[in-house]
Scaffold this active site. Sequence first.
Site: not given
Ligand code: 2IT
Length: 448
Positions: A91, A112, A115, A127, A166-167, A210, A241, A380
Amino acid sequence: MSKQYVEKCIELTKKNYPGETEFHQTVEEVLTSLIPVLEQHPEYEKHAILERLIEPERFVSFRVVWVDDAGKVRVNKGYRCQFNSAIGPYKGGLRFAPNVSPSIIKFLGFEQIFKNSLTGLPIGGGKGGSNFDPVGKSDAEIMRFCQAFMTELYRHIGPETDVPAGDLGVGAKEVGYLYGQYKRIVNRFEGVLTGKGLDWGGLNGRTEATGYGIVYYANEMLKHCGKDIKDMTVAISGFGNVSWGTALKLNELGAKLVTISGPDGYIYDENGISGEKVDFMKELRASGKNICAPYADKFPGSKFVAGKKPWEVKADLYIPCATQNEILIDDAKTIVSNGCKYVCEGSNMSSTNEAIKYLQDSDVVVGPSKAANAGGVACSCIEMGQNSGKTVFAPSDVHAQLENIMVGIHNSCQTAAEQYGFGYNLVAGANIAGFVKVANAMMEQGYV
Ligand code: 2IT
């Protein structure tokens, strides 16, 4: 002993991935704080947990061919790094920006893992992205690019395998085009992406998650230090965002926000950035130009400072929300000389390792991004649950869950740091708390 093991694995990363400096940076940052954990748990070394953790389970690199509005054939690089699936399907977001490289994708994927573990939810780390630059592209070009990108990506992802989002450079519009193409190819309507439109599976609350989460996390830091967020003057960077959600929540909790920024420079607004000024951030973004200067023309009393970062403005709390390595050692020195005691990272890996060390050595409390910005991916995961349950959650439930999750993450970081002798060091605590769950899951699943 454990120190040597960690040094060996940092060297291994450099040898295996020469020149991938961002990836080296995060590996060094995370592994170094794990030394006391490895000391107490020799089984991790015995089972080669670090060697396995630093090697992505899969790294897909592909060509993306599309045609621009002038009829010219364009070629970009596409990537998906499926880093670690010990605790759930991969994810993590997709980033479209000209500087996207295997190093950037690996650093983001590595961060990630921890996190996602910190959220307490069942999601692994991944990612992806492309060196495609959305700035100045027409809607039609963005759609064609997204369709071409998904035409390769679709075979590597799935709701139980890997769920992108997204990112930077990938917002609601791009997620829409990517999803449309996925559905066209596989002929299934399923939760393969998050950050979707609210009428077709998206989670009401994901867009602001976020930023809201970052402010909840900063608030926990401040409460721990006996401070009230209402008394804070806050400088943030970025205007996308993440910055927008952060600005909304800061205002709601009564803090005074005085800066935003773009690649062109920063805006200083001593009257406070609230109300229609926060709404205007969305217009800046929708312009597709990636500049913040027009804010100063629209709102008298504010000023635009070209080519500079907002850290030179005096504030009580700094929240970088733009991109990686936006707090360098000189910025850290400026922040300390401004008398600031709190930095909460919004963007992934906002600060260099040297800057973090300088801030911490100067008694600045640092909230690390992998903990502070985890609210986005946490929501998410709630979106994934909404999709697989064929249901729709109420925004009030989402916001309440998000706040609980962020309070829980702060507590996990604090507890883990204390347990391993780091005191109130949230940077070390986040790494440790995130690591332990993943490492234990890897041990339980055998040598894979
Ligand atoms: O850096 C991040 O945590 C994100 N861009 C969101 C990743 C997600 O799967 O919602």
